[in-house]
Design a protein around this motif. Structure first.
Motif, PDB file in Angstrom:
ATOM      1  N   HIS A  79      12.807  43.089  16.604  1.00 10.09           N
ATOM      2  CA  HIS A  79      12.545  41.885  17.155  1.00 10.09           C
ATOM      3  C   HIS A  79      11.956  40.871  16.485  1.00 10.09           C
ATOM      4  O   HIS A  79      12.131  39.746  16.557  1.00 10.09           O
ATOM      5  N   TYR A  82      14.924  39.675  14.424  1.00 11.25           N
ATOM      6  CA  TYR A  82      15.730  38.589  15.383  1.00 11.25           C
ATOM      7  C   TYR A  82      15.213  37.129  15.188  1.00 11.25           C
ATOM      8  O   TYR A  82      15.938  36.061  14.909  1.00 11.25           O
ATOM      9  N   SER A 117      15.074  36.400  23.714  1.00  5.67           N
ATOM     10  CA  SER A 117      14.333  37.585  23.700  1.00  5.67           C
ATOM     11  C   SER A 117      13.843  37.949  25.034  1.00  5.67           C
ATOM     12  O   SER A 117      14.023  39.060  25.429  1.00  5.67           O
ATOM     13  N   ASP A 151       7.192  42.577  21.904  1.00  6.52           N
ATOM     14  CA  ASP A 151       8.475  42.336  21.470  1.00  6.52           C
ATOM     15  C   ASP A 151       9.130  40.814  21.432  1.00  6.52           C
ATOM     16  O   ASP A 151       9.290  40.408  20.560  1.00  6.52           O
ATOM     17  N   MET A 152       8.637  40.206  22.428  1.00  2.70           N
ATOM     18  CA  MET A 152       9.012  38.885  22.618  1.00  2.70           C
ATOM     19  C   MET A 152       8.178  38.086  21.663  1.00  2.70           C
ATOM     20  O   MET A 152       8.459  37.127  21.189  1.00  2.70           O
ATOM     21  N   ALA A 155       9.398  38.285  18.014  1.00  3.48           N
ATOM     22  CA  ALA A 155      10.408  37.392  17.892  1.00  3.48           C
ATOM     23  C   ALA A 155       9.968  35.956  17.672  1.00  3.48           C
ATOM     24  O   ALA A 155      10.388  35.287  17.020  1.00  3.48           O
TER      25      ALA A 155
END
Length: 178
Positions: A79, A82, A117, A151-152, A155
């Motif tokens: 992530h 990303y 995301s 995770d968001m 990113a």
């Protein structure tokens, strides 16, 4: 198979728009590097990627012990990847196609990373909710109730770091202190 369906959709989108959108070789390399990281995760399943052993072979350090981790963090690393790897190719398209420059192009690119995301995390949630027994393999939460938010954030933070460094580098080349 489920996680690679997004790669197939993305590859089809790139293929059908290849005459409209042009990426520099740097942007292609960044996107391909991200896809390689993703493929490693799908090959082993994200919670099963043996990155701890690989890092220990390279450095002699067990990073799980070093940081006190209780779970496999490869999904979080992807992530972050990303955000770091995809924000500049997206910014490149925004700059060229929308004729936005500077902070506006960066803001839209950062927003794209955040929104996609979030959409991915929603798809993971739907997959976990409705796919049934396969959810433990598809969703890399590993018992962390805040996994989607973390995770968001990874990113978003990675993309923001790249954009801030890019902006600082431009200011420095112009000899101006922001």
């Amino acid at each position: 198979m489920i996680e690679n369906s997004l790669v197939v959709v993305g590859a089809l989108a790139v293929w059908f728009t290849r005459h409209r959108f042009y990426w520099t070789p740097r942007s292609w390399a960044l996107v391909v590097l991200f896809l390689c990281l993703h493929q490693v995760g799908t090959h082993y399943t994200y919670p099963g990627v043996p990155y701890v052993a690989a890092v220990e072979n390279l450095t002699g350090q067990n990073i799980e012990q070093l940081f006190g981790w209780q779970r496999n963090h490869y999904d979080r690393f992807v992530h972050l990847g990303y955000g770091v790897l995809v924000v500049l190719p997206i910014r490149e398209i925004i700059t060229r196609e929308c004729q936005l420059k500077g902070a506006w192009a960066s803001l839209i690119a950062w927003s794209f990373v955040l929104s996609t995301s979030m959409l991915y995390e929603l798809m993971e949630w739907i997959g976990a909710q409705y796919v049934g027994g396969a959810h433990s393999v598809f969703v890399g939460a590993q018992g962390d109730i805040w996994d989607a938010q973390k995770d968001m954030a990874a990113a978003a933070g990675g993309a923001l770091l790249v954009l801030v460094c890019r902006g600082h580098s431009l200011w420095a080349r112009l000899g101006v202190r922001p």
